[in-house]
Design a protein around this motif. Structure first.
Motif, PDB file in Angstrom:
ATOM      1  N   ARG A  32       0.819  -1.218   0.000  1.00 22.91           N
ATOM      2  CA  ARG A  32       0.000   0.000   0.000  1.00 22.91           C
ATOM      3  C   ARG A  32       0.854   1.269   0.000  1.00 22.91           C
ATOM      4  NH1 ARG A  32      -2.563  -0.787   6.051  1.00 22.91           N
ATOM      5  NH2 ARG A  32      -0.615  -1.126   7.148  1.00 22.91           N
ATOM      6  N   ILE A  33       2.157   1.137   0.245  1.00 22.73           N
ATOM      7  CA  ILE A  33       3.033   2.312   0.180  1.00 22.73           C
ATOM      8  C   ILE A  33       2.973   2.934  -1.208  1.00 22.73           C
ATOM      9  CG2 ILE A  33       5.446   3.056   0.276  1.00 22.73           C
ATOM     10  CD1 ILE A  33       5.900   0.950   2.435  1.00 22.73           C
ATOM     11  N   ARG A  34       2.858   2.082  -2.232  1.00 25.90           N
ATOM     12  CA  ARG A  34       2.791   2.579  -3.602  1.00 25.90           C
ATOM     13  C   ARG A  34       1.421   3.168  -3.936  1.00 25.90           C
ATOM     14  NH1 ARG A  34       5.782  -2.307  -4.042  1.00 25.90           N
ATOM     15  NH2 ARG A  34       7.928  -1.980  -4.709  1.00 25.90           N
ATOM     16  N   MET A  35       0.472   3.056  -3.013  1.00 23.00           N
ATOM     17  CA  MET A  35      -0.872   3.584  -3.241  1.00 23.00           C
ATOM     18  C   MET A  35      -1.174   4.757  -2.312  1.00 23.00           C
ATOM     19  SD  MET A  35      -2.806  -0.111  -3.512  1.00 23.00           S
ATOM     20  CE  MET A  35      -1.870  -1.544  -4.041  1.00 23.00           C
ATOM     21  N   GLY A  36      -0.124   5.443  -1.881  1.00 24.59           N
ATOM     22  CA  GLY A  36      -0.273   6.499  -0.888  1.00 24.59           C
ATOM     23  C   GLY A  36      -1.169   7.646  -1.314  1.00 24.59           C
ATOM     24  N   ARG A  37      -1.286   7.895  -2.624  1.00 25.03           N
ATOM     25  CA  ARG A  37      -2.085   9.035  -3.062  1.00 25.03           C
ATOM     26  C   ARG A  37      -3.579   8.853  -2.788  1.00 25.03           C
ATOM     27  NH1 ARG A  37      -2.673   8.774  -9.660  1.00 25.03           N
ATOM     28  NH2 ARG A  37      -2.104   6.575  -9.971  1.00 25.03           N
ATOM     29  N   HIS A  38      -4.003   7.611  -2.487  1.00 23.04           N
ATOM     30  CA  HIS A  38      -5.423   7.362  -2.227  1.00 23.04           C
ATOM     31  C   HIS A  38      -5.762   7.384  -0.736  1.00 23.04           C
ATOM     32  CE1 HIS A  38      -5.733   6.258  -6.418  1.00 23.04           C
ATOM     33  NE2 HIS A  38      -4.791   5.327  -6.267  1.00 23.04           N
ATOM     34  N   THR A  39      -4.777   7.697   0.099  1.00 22.35           N
ATOM     35  CA  THR A  39      -4.969   7.609   1.543  1.00 22.35           C
ATOM     36  C   THR A  39      -6.117   8.487   2.023  1.00 22.35           C
ATOM     37  OG1 THR A  39      -2.625   7.126   1.867  1.00 22.35           O
ATOM     38  CG2 THR A  39      -3.854   7.900   3.782  1.00 22.35           C
ATOM     39  N   ASP A  40      -6.233   9.696   1.502  1.00 24.51           N
ATOM     40  CA  ASP A  40      -7.247  10.640   1.969  1.00 24.51           C
ATOM     41  C   ASP A  40      -8.548  10.574   1.179  1.00 24.51           C
ATOM     42  OD1 ASP A  40      -5.485  11.622   3.904  1.00 24.51           O
ATOM     43  OD2 ASP A  40      -4.589  13.030   2.475  1.00 24.51           O
ATOM     44  N   ASP A  41      -8.666   9.606   0.296  1.00 25.35           N
ATOM     45  CA  ASP A  41      -9.883   9.471  -0.513  1.00 25.35           C
ATOM     46  C   ASP A  41     -10.860   8.538   0.195  1.00 25.35           C
ATOM     47  OD1 ASP A  41     -11.856   9.075  -2.391  1.00 25.35           O
ATOM     48  OD2 ASP A  41     -10.498   8.503  -4.018  1.00 25.35           O
ATOM     49  N   PRO A  42     -12.015   9.033   0.664  1.00 26.43           N
ATOM     50  CA  PRO A  42     -12.971   8.149   1.355  1.00 26.43           C
ATOM     51  C   PRO A  42     -13.586   7.104   0.440  1.00 26.43           C
ATOM     52  CG  PRO A  42     -13.932  10.322   0.964  1.00 26.43           C
ATOM     53  CD  PRO A  42     -12.492  10.422   0.593  1.00 26.43           C
ATOM     54  N   GLY A  43     -13.430   7.293  -0.864  1.00 28.13           N
ATOM     55  CA  GLY A  43     -13.965   6.310  -1.807  1.00 28.13           C
ATOM     56  C   GLY A  43     -13.039   5.138  -2.049  1.00 28.13           C
ATOM     57  N   VAL A  44     -11.883   5.131  -1.378  1.00 27.14           N
ATOM     58  CA  VAL A  44     -10.920   4.033  -1.532  1.00 27.14           C
ATOM     59  C   VAL A  44     -10.574   3.494  -0.150  1.00 27.14           C
ATOM     60  CG1 VAL A  44      -8.650   3.328  -2.374  1.00 27.14           C
ATOM     61  CG2 VAL A  44      -9.956   5.057  -3.625  1.00 27.14           C
ATOM     62  N   PHE A  45     -10.725   2.187   0.038  1.00 26.07           N
ATOM     63  CA  PHE A  45     -10.313   1.528   1.283  1.00 26.07           C
ATOM     64  C   PHE A  45      -9.244   0.511   0.919  1.00 26.07           C
ATOM     65  CE2 PHE A  45     -10.237  -1.585   4.590  1.00 26.07           C
ATOM     66  CZ  PHE A  45     -10.488  -0.884   5.762  1.00 26.07           C
ATOM     67  N   ILE A  46      -8.049   0.666   1.506  1.00 26.83           N
ATOM     68  CA  ILE A  46      -6.915  -0.212   1.200  1.00 26.83           C
ATOM     69  C   ILE A  46      -6.534  -0.990   2.446  1.00 26.83           C
ATOM     70  CG2 ILE A  46      -4.527  -0.323   0.407  1.00 26.83           C
ATOM     71  CD1 ILE A  46      -4.988   2.365  -0.988  1.00 26.83           C
ATOM     72  N   ARG A  47      -6.392  -2.305   2.297  1.00 28.49           N
ATOM     73  CA  ARG A  47      -5.977  -3.130   3.428  1.00 28.49           C
ATOM     74  C   ARG A  47      -4.922  -4.132   2.958  1.00 28.49           C
ATOM     75  NH1 ARG A  47      -8.160  -4.229   8.596  1.00 28.49           N
ATOM     76  NH2 ARG A  47      -6.837  -5.786   9.583  1.00 28.49           N
ATOM     77  N   SER A  48      -3.792  -4.138   3.633  1.00 30.01           N
ATOM     78  CA  SER A  48      -2.757  -5.142   3.384  1.00 30.01           C
ATOM     79  C   SER A  48      -2.931  -6.278   4.377  1.00 30.01           C
ATOM     80  CB  SER A  48      -1.361  -4.532   3.536  1.00 30.01           C
ATOM     81  OG  SER A  48      -1.084  -3.631   2.495  1.00 30.01           O
ATOM     82  N   ILE A  49      -2.834  -7.504   3.905  1.00 32.94           N
ATOM     83  CA  ILE A  49      -2.916  -8.661   4.786  1.00 32.94           C
ATOM     84  C   ILE A  49      -1.767  -9.609   4.466  1.00 32.94           C
ATOM     85  CG2 ILE A  49      -5.413  -8.505   5.088  1.00 32.94           C
ATOM     86  CD1 ILE A  49      -5.781 -10.702   3.082  1.00 32.94           C
TER      87      ILE A  49
END
Length: 482
Positions: free
Chosen positions: A99-116
């Motif tokens: 998810r480090i490479r997806m940092g630009r979506h961190t503040d977007d409420p329309g995107v939920f990112i979870r690493s497992i």
């Protein structure tokens, strides 16, 4: 203390991100609370489009997923991302860095990112992946993107999870033969050559198209696309291809959902049966266990008896197996109408007797049948590494030998193409190890096998092994082989 499933499910279905995070944590932990929550949210699932991204390490999957999510957001869709990271075979930990490479979506409420973490699970995903996807589905996400760990040629479990599978390739990772034999390419809905600005990209595209030309007539067309994820080139075309693929597959959505549920029930039942049998120590079961150890019955017969007879009940109704023959039969001419179980047993005996590493490490044949084999060994000094524990290569050899016997048990000569192993626990001198290989999936030419290496004293799995085999021809009659 686990939260009550009903209020949590209500918050989850309302899209509360904290509830989504808590629910995913529960699914990863497992147990009664996870089962109750899953039952509560299940009626709200089945709406989201699931897209799987898989491919070898270094192909640029995370960067491509990042660009793909941005393209999905441009179309107004909400997105859930599940990024599976490999777990260390030594510490069990995982970096969870996709998810480090997806940092630009961190503040977007329309995107939920979870690493497992994969937790040592083979197949490119994690044991909890189905339930995690259901959580995001119930939370109302329009699209769910699943990124697997860096996958080899046989990590194809994504086919059970994602409606659309995007297999990401990078230029220069193999030749024409590599493209033809890579089993992971066979499950692709869309093939992508990422880093298409590199010099070898056109060659990789040609290799993939040549591989596709070998598919059977009537199979669905698989587009081969070029992207440069870091610059966003080709990502819009990728999304269009995904949407087109999803439209084509929408008609059989109910059938795929039913098949997926069927597989989940079978996997859950297998895990529960395994747990119960490992816990049994009643007289009836111990009698069947002793008879199997003496070779009076085969392991399959003992297993069926253990499932039919409850713990503490009547003695297990076991019968002598067809393969329980005299030693002198090994070199006798074989009637080709001999039953498959007997023939598989005799092929296993023949293969093990001619295997020099098996003899060096003291492998013993415990059981064999069509698509299955069980070997055992006691860890001796010749199997130790410099630190005094069992060498990983010996564990690999034990599992690989069991797989080889299993994949050659049906009267056709097969060879292992790709194999992978996860080391879960150290093995000490004197430990009794049991390797159980079984067929997981089969086509006319290929098959996938799983093999668990178990500590015979504790019942704990010390290594998990998976292999992909290909049939290359018929066996000669075993009386000629011997």
């Amino acid at each position: 203390m686990a939260p009550s499933p009903i209020p949590l499910a209500q918050r989850l279905r309302a899209g509360d991100p904290r509830a989504v995070a808590r629910a995913i944590s529960l699914m990863e932990e497992g147990g009664a609370a996870a089962a109750a929550l899953h039952a509560a949210i299940l009626p709200a699932t089945g709406r989201a489009l699931t897209i799987g991204f898989t491919g070898p390490p270094g192909a640029g999957k995370s960067t491509l997923v990042d660009a793909f999510v941005a393209e999905l957001r441009k179309s107004g869709r909400t997105v859930g991302v599940v990024a599976v990271d490999p777990s260390s075979p030594l510490s069990g930990g995982a970096v969870l860095g996709d998810r480090i490479r997806m940092g630009r979506h961190t503040d977007d409420p329309g995107v939920f990112i979870r690493s497992i973490a994969s937790g040592g699970h083979l197949g490119g995903l994690s044991r909890s992946i189905h339930h995690v996807v259901d959580v995001l589905d119930a939370a109302g996400r329009d699209a769910i993107v699943i990124e697997t760990v860096g996958a080899g040629q046989s990590e194809v479990e994504i086919v059970d999870v994602a409606a659309v599978r995007v297999v990401v390739n990078a230029p220069g990772l193999g030749d024409d033969v590599q493209a033809i034999k890579a089993g992971i390419l066979e499950i692709a809905s869309i093939l992508v050559v990422n880093k298409a600005d590199l010099p070898l990209a056109p060659r990789t595209v040609r290799q993939l198209k040549a591989m596709l030309s070998l598919r059977r007539a009537g199979e669905a067309d698989v587009p081969v696309l070029e992207t440069v994820a870091g610059e966003g080139r080709g990502v819009a075309e990728l999304l269009a291809a995904v949407d087109a693929c999803a439209t084509l597959r929408s008609e059989d959505a109910d059938a795929r959902r039913r098949a997926r549920t069927h597989r989940l029930i079978a996997e859950s039942a297998a895990a529960e049966i395994r747990r119960r049998i490992l816990a049994r120590d009643d007289a009836a079961f111990l009698e069947a266990l002793a008879r199997a150890e003496r070779g009076e019955i085969d392991v399959d017969t003992a297993a069926r008896a253990a499932m039919e007879a409850p713990a503490g009940g009547a003695p297990c109704p076991v019968a002598a197996p067809p393969q329980n023959r005299q030693e002198s039969r090994m070199n006798a001419p074989v009637d080709r109408k001999e039953d498959p179980a007997t023939e598989a047993w005799r092929w296993a005996r023949f293969m093990l007797s001619g295997d020099r590493p098996a003899g060096a490490f003291g492998f013993e044949l415990v059981a064999a049948g069509p698509g299955a084999a069980e070997l055992a060994m006691t860890v001796s000094s010749v199997a130790l590494n410099a630190f005094g524990t069992c060498h990983g290569g010996v564990l690999f050899t034990l599992a690989d030998t069991a797989l080889s016997i299993a994949c050659n048990s049906r009267g056709q000569q097969s060879v292992a193409q790709t194999c992978s192993i996860a080391f879960l626990r150290p093995v000490q001198p004197g430990d009794r190890l049991i390797a159980r290989a079984s067929e997981r999936a089969r086509t006319a030419r290929t098959a996938i096998y799983d093999c668990a290496v178990v500590n015979g004293a504790t019942g704990k799995v010390v290594a998990e092994f998976r292999g992909h085999s290909r049939t290359i021809g018929d066996h000669m009659p075993i009386d000629q082989a011997t």
